[in-house]
Design an enzyme around this catalytic site. Structure first.
Site, PDB file in Angstrom:
ATOM      1  N   THR A  62       4.080   0.588  -3.019  1.00 15.70           N
ATOM      2  CA  THR A  62       3.813   0.289  -4.429  1.00 15.70           C
ATOM      3  C   THR A  62       4.916   0.867  -5.314  1.00 15.70           C
ATOM      4  O   THR A  62       5.287   0.266  -6.323  1.00 15.70           O
ATOM      5  CB  THR A  62       2.442   0.829  -4.880  1.00 15.70           C
ATOM      6  OG1 THR A  62       2.411   2.254  -4.750  1.00 15.70           O
ATOM      7  CG2 THR A  62       1.315   0.210  -4.054  1.00 15.70           C
ATOM      8  N   ILE A  72       0.841  -1.191   0.000  1.00 12.81           N
ATOM      9  CA  ILE A  72       0.000   0.000   0.000  1.00 12.81           C
ATOM     10  C   ILE A  72       0.880   1.246   0.000  1.00 12.81           C
ATOM     11  O   ILE A  72       1.988   1.244   0.536  1.00 12.81           O
ATOM     12  CB  ILE A  72      -0.965  -0.027   1.211  1.00 12.81           C
ATOM     13  CG1 ILE A  72      -1.935   1.175   1.192  1.00 12.81           C
ATOM     14  CG2 ILE A  72      -0.220  -0.122   2.520  1.00 12.81           C
ATOM     15  CD1 ILE A  72      -3.072   1.057   2.216  1.00 12.81           C
ATOM     16  N   CYS A  73       0.381   2.304  -0.637  1.00 16.13           N
ATOM     17  CA  CYS A  73       1.028   3.613  -0.607  1.00 16.13           C
ATOM     18  C   CYS A  73       2.449   3.555  -1.181  1.00 16.13           C
ATOM     19  O   CYS A  73       2.677   3.008  -2.250  1.00 16.13           O
ATOM     20  CB  CYS A  73       0.997   4.156   0.819  1.00 16.13           C
ATOM     21  SG  CYS A  73       1.541   5.882   1.000  1.00 16.13           S
ATOM     22  N   GLY A  74       3.419   4.078  -0.467  1.00 15.86           N
ATOM     23  CA  GLY A  74       4.786   4.151  -0.970  1.00 15.86           C
ATOM     24  C   GLY A  74       5.392   2.817  -1.302  1.00 15.86           C
ATOM     25  O   GLY A  74       6.301   2.726  -2.137  1.00 15.86           O
ATOM     26  N   ALA A  91      -2.804  -0.901  -3.162  1.00 20.27           N
ATOM     27  CA  ALA A  91      -3.774   0.144  -2.831  1.00 20.27           C
ATOM     28  C   ALA A  91      -3.031   1.445  -2.587  1.00 20.27           C
ATOM     29  O   ALA A  91      -1.822   1.460  -2.366  1.00 20.27           O
ATOM     30  CB  ALA A  91      -4.587  -0.235  -1.591  1.00 20.27           C
TER      31      ALA A  91
END
Length: 202
Positions: free
Chosen positions: A105, A101-103, A158
């Site tokens: 990715t 999730i977030c960074g 996400a």
């Protein structure tokens, strides 16, 4: 199937991102173990101190049901967290799911793990800035599960504002909730639908 879920922890970890997933996986009977670069304590964005259960060098896909990679400022400020993306590659190659999730990715994008998989993130141009080759596989959705191919593990992604959608994909993949109960869980925690509480606990 292994019942241990590994949660990567590192300085600047975004506290709010993995909480729904890990809490409900634990309630479903999974053991949550934290893994750091070493076993030295780390501090989250919110200032919580976490002492990892094991070091990254000890982490083996065959001992795990899932690897969760939360976001954190360090994903975008250097290569400190690149070893965690490399670990994700080992998991996927071994057929063990990874959820980012977030960074995180962006870390997977730099590792080349999003070049051929459906995925999402904060926004498409955030990942494009990494120079990765997977832009055509970007999906504008709250959370995305790519089923993998050729025995590769599933990959869940996400953006930072979607911890509940992220958890929905994780909980569904791990069998914590299924079908109508998974939908009820999501409606309760995402939409504050009071009717969903009765459905979830029926």
């Amino acid at each position: 199937m292994a019942r241990t879920v590994h949660l990567a922890v590192y300085d600047t970890l975004a506290d709010w991102e993995p909480g729904h997933a890990t809490a409900w996986l634990a309630r479903a009977g999974h053991e949550i173990r934290t893994v750091g670069a070493t076993t030295d304590p780390v501090a989250t964005i919110g200032g919580m101190r976490i002492v990892p259960d094991l070091a990254l060098e000890e982490l083996r896909p065959e001992d795990s049901a899932l690897l969760i990679l939360p976001g954190g400022d360090l994903w975008d400020t250097g290569d400190d967290l690149a070893p965690f993306a490399a670990a994700a590659r080992r998991f996927l190659d071994a057929g063990v799911p990874v959820a980012a999730i977030c960074g995180a990715t962006a870390g997977l994008a730099r590792e080349g793990l999003l070049d051929d998989r459906a995925h999402t993130s904060a926004v498409s141009f955030y990942l494009a800035a990494t120079g990765y080759k997977g832009g055509e596989h970007y999906v504008d959705a709250d959370a995305v599960t790519d089923k993998g191919a050729d025995g590769a593990g599933d990959l869940i992604t996400a953006g930072p504002t979607e911890p509940v959608a992220f958890a929905r994909e994780v909980l569904g993949r791990m069998g914590a909730f299924e079908g109508a109960r998974l939908d009820a869980w999501y409606r309760l925690f995402h939409d504050s639908d009071p009717a969903a509480y009765e459905e979830l606990n029926a």
